[in-house]
Design a protein around this motif. Structure first.
Motif, PDB file in Angstrom:
ATOM      1  N   ASN A 122       0.831  -1.202   0.000  1.00 28.78           N
ATOM      2  CA  ASN A 122       0.000   0.000   0.000  1.00 28.78           C
ATOM      3  C   ASN A 122       0.867   1.254   0.000  1.00 28.78           C
ATOM      4  OD1 ASN A 122      -2.495   1.513   0.329  1.00 28.78           O
ATOM      5  ND2 ASN A 122      -1.855   1.861   2.456  1.00 28.78           N
ATOM      6  N   LYS A 123       0.509   2.234  -0.780  1.00 28.20           N
ATOM      7  CA  LYS A 123       1.198   3.514  -0.892  1.00 28.20           C
ATOM      8  C   LYS A 123       2.660   3.366  -1.306  1.00 28.20           C
ATOM      9  CE  LYS A 123      -1.637   6.336   2.217  1.00 28.20           C
ATOM     10  NZ  LYS A 123      -1.626   7.267   3.384  1.00 28.20           N
ATOM     11  N   GLU A 144      -2.947   4.719  -2.877  1.00 28.32           N
ATOM     12  CA  GLU A 144      -3.469   3.816  -1.848  1.00 28.32           C
ATOM     13  C   GLU A 144      -4.175   2.636  -2.486  1.00 28.32           C
ATOM     14  OE1 GLU A 144      -6.145   5.937   0.629  1.00 28.32           O
ATOM     15  OE2 GLU A 144      -4.599   7.186   1.577  1.00 28.32           O
ATOM     16  N   ASP A 162      -8.975  -0.049   0.956  1.00 26.68           N
ATOM     17  CA  ASP A 162      -8.951  -0.382   2.386  1.00 26.68           C
ATOM     18  C   ASP A 162      -7.533  -0.425   2.955  1.00 26.68           C
ATOM     19  OD1 ASP A 162     -11.735  -0.597   2.444  1.00 26.68           O
ATOM     20  OD2 ASP A 162     -11.660  -2.707   1.832  1.00 26.68           O
ATOM     21  N   HIS A 163      -6.587   0.209   2.252  1.00 27.38           N
ATOM     22  CA  HIS A 163      -5.191   0.320   2.706  1.00 27.38           C
ATOM     23  C   HIS A 163      -4.531  -1.041   2.912  1.00 27.38           C
ATOM     24  CE1 HIS A 163      -6.102   4.569   3.372  1.00 27.38           C
ATOM     25  NE2 HIS A 163      -7.184   4.185   4.033  1.00 27.38           N
ATOM     26  N   ASP A 205      -2.031  -4.093   2.387  1.00 26.74           N
ATOM     27  CA  ASP A 205      -0.701  -4.415   1.861  1.00 26.74           C
ATOM     28  C   ASP A 205      -0.751  -5.838   1.308  1.00 26.74           C
ATOM     29  OD1 ASP A 205       0.847  -2.087   2.387  1.00 26.74           O
ATOM     30  OD2 ASP A 205       0.915  -2.623   4.517  1.00 26.74           O
TER      31      ASP A 205
END
Length: 603
Positions: A425-426, A440, A443-444, A446
């Motif tokens: 994520n990110k 993103e 729901d963020h 990874d």
């Protein structure tokens, strides 16, 4: 005797005087002399001839009145059944050759049996009508078809002496300048039949739900009956008037027999043809308005007909839309979406909109469209509007571009369904010189190391943003346009974010692009119109053009990945189609739109 002869002669050099006519006395003074009668008769004839010549020279054939030429455009499903009519006037002009001879003769039997052999006017009927109008004994109309056509097409419906005089002279002039067939055609296309139907074609649809060319003898005779009193003789609306209507109908058929236009044996077998129930004006409610607007936009955008010309009406437009699929589409939206909306309990549900489209990938024909719950309630067509982000439904175009261009990752690995990417994520994208970009994930989440196939199933933003850089965002844009996304689509910008679908292509645009993938990379611009004609003549349509937008390998590899989305990713609901399917879900920023774009082998 000589003396007597001399006595009877006048004196030489003097003329004899003419005896005076005796004065008329008594009752003879009341009556004019024969000379007075003859002189008066000649004067009347001269005045009539002079008046006729003056009227003939002074009264010109005017332009048609606007009401007589105004027509509606008729929109049809692919099978020929009617979708809608636009405009306020329910009229569709047809050439005389499309009106069956038995229908023409039924009208002649009802209104003017000597039409082809008589002059344009019936002076006796004209005088009688004018006298009755002036003396208040009831308003009368002209009797010949030529006069009635002149009233319908050139003048108006008011019953005045002035209009009668104009009608008289225009009818005579018209009869000299155009053929009887042309006059009959005009009459059939301008006469009022009730149910807001002007012209015999509109009447055939209004009373029997069919085209005039398909009318039977009995049905044609019934429409001819209506000309005498349209509303009173509509037996579906006024069943109490059926005896009167049947009497007039029999008069028409008997007239056809007496004129030798109908065999007696066929006449005997003919049964009274009850018309369909009268229906309220369909207007543009439901899906009709969306279809009409989409077709209008298609015709004008492709420069087939300009907007001003189309607005004049008279076009018969057969669309590519299939009624059964349109009905199925609406039923699916009602069942799967609208039935679950609770406008009372959830404020957000008050603004729910739904739109959809289906294209046959082999032909490019739009076979179904859903524009909204009702055109009269939600005016904007949700299938063609371009103001909602397409979201993750754009991601397949990034992968297609990667295969098409033989792209590799930053470390040189070919991009395939099994290529592994970092789904953190990110995660900042690598190799982009336009500044930092770290999108993103939903729901963020990874995801760590994931294959392209899994990243597509899970719609991982960080993977596809990096892939757009690896391929080249300019190449991604080129691929999307080649597949069918319009070049002028808002926010279709060559940057890493292109992969996340900030562009606002319409549902129909995206359907066209996905149809190209379904068609193994062959792209053909969608079409909404199968055929268009006016006054019996077809309008030329652009020839469909197809081109290999991307290689078959690129399209079919993308299809394989999208099948995984349906089998175990975010698009498992599409398994309900009961056949092999490929597709991709998507959501717009802030969840303002939710998408599913997909296809089966046939749709």
């Amino acid at each position: 005797m000589a003396d007597g002869a001399a006595a009877g002669a006048a004196p030489e050099g003097k003329k004899g005087k003419k005896p005076k006519r005796p004065k008329r006395k008594g009752w003879r003074r009341i009556f004019p002399t024969w000379r007075m009668v003859l002189g008066g008769f000649i004067l009347i004839i001269l005045l009539c001839v002079g008046g006729f010549m003056a009227g003939y020279m002074l009264v010109d054939i005017p332009a048609a009145n606007s009401a007589a030429t105004k027509q509606s455009n008729v929109y049809l499903y692919a099978d020929g059944t009617q979708i809608a009519r636009d405009g306020e006037v329910n009229r569709e002009k047809v050439p005389l050759k499309e009106v069956p001879l038995h229908v023409q003769r039924a009208v002649l039997a009802a209104e003017d049996r000597d039409f082809y052999g008589e002059s344009a006017v019936d002076p006796k009927a004209m005088i009688r009508a004018a006298w009755n109008t002036v003396t208040g004994k009831g308003k009368q109309s002209g009797s010949t078809i030529t006069q009635q056509y002149v009233k319908n097409y050139y003048l108006g419906q008011e019953q005045t002496v002035t209009r009668k005089v104009k009608e008289f002279f225009i009818s005579i002039k018209l009869d000299r300048e155009v053929s009887k067939d042309d006059i009959l055609e005009g009459y059939l296309n301008t006469s009022y039949f009730g149910r807001n139907a002007y012209g015999v074609q509109a009447a055939a649809q209004a009373y029997y739900g069919k085209n005039v060319k398909d009318l039977s003898v009995a049905q044609g005779a019934y429409l001819a009956t209506l000309l005498n009193s349209p509303n009173a003789y509509d037996v579906a609306t006024h069943p109490e008037n059926k005896p009167r209507a049947a009497g007039r109908w029999n008069y028409v058929l008997d007239g056809m027999v007496s004129e030798g236009w109908l065999d007696k044996s066929e006449r005997t077998k003919t049964k009274f043809p009850m018309p369909d129930e009268a229906k309220g004006a369909a207007g543009l409610s439901g899906q009709r308005g969306y279809v009409v607007k989409a077709v209008e936009d298609y015709l004008t955008a492709n420069k087939i007909i300009d907007e001003e010309t189309l607005a004049k009406g008279g076009y018969r437009i057969t669309t590519t839309l299939q009624k059964d699929r349109m009905d199925a589409f609406k039923e699916a939206v009602d069942e799967q979406v609208m039935s679950k909306v609770d406008k009372g309990a959830r404020k957000v549900d008050r603004n729910v909109r739904a739109g959809g489209a289906s294209i046959d990938p082999a032909t490019g024909k739009v076979v179904a469209m859903y524009g909204g719950i009702d055109y009269t309630k939600q005016y904007v067509n949700n299938a063609t509007r371009r103001d909602y982000q397409v979201g993750s439904t754009f991601k397949p175009f990034v992968f297609t571009s990667a295969v098409e261009n033989g792209s590799v990752t930053q470390d040189g690995r070919p991009i395939t369904p099994n290529t592994v990417y970092d789904g953190t994520n990110k995660r900042p994208v690598q190799g982009w010189s336009g500044g930092s970009y770290a999108p993103e994930n939903e729901d963020h989440v990874d995801y760590g190391d994931v294959t392209v196939r899994t990243a597509t199933d899970k719609s991982v933003n960080s993977v596809y943003a990096q892939m757009a850089v690896d391929v080249g965002s300019d190449k991604v844009k080129e691929t999307a346009i080649a597949l069918g996304v319009p070049e002028d689509t808002p926010d279709l910008t060559a940057s890493p974010s292109i992969a996340l679908g900030p562009s606002t292509a319409s549902v129909l645009d995206m359907t066209e692009a996905y149809a190209t993938l379904a068609n193994h990379g062959k792209h053909g611009t969608y079409t909404l119109v199968e055929k268009i004609s006016k006054d019996g003549s077809e309008i030329e349509l652009p020839e469909p053009k197809t081109a290999q937008a991307v290689t078959r390998e690129a399209a079919d590899t993308t299809t394989s990945v999208l099948q995984s989305v349906v089998q175990g990713g975010t698009g498992t609901a599409a398994q309900g189609a009961g056949r092999p399917a490929a597709g991709k879900t998507g959501t717009a920023e802030n969840d303002t739109a939710a998408w599913f774009a997909g296809y089966t082998p046939e749709l």
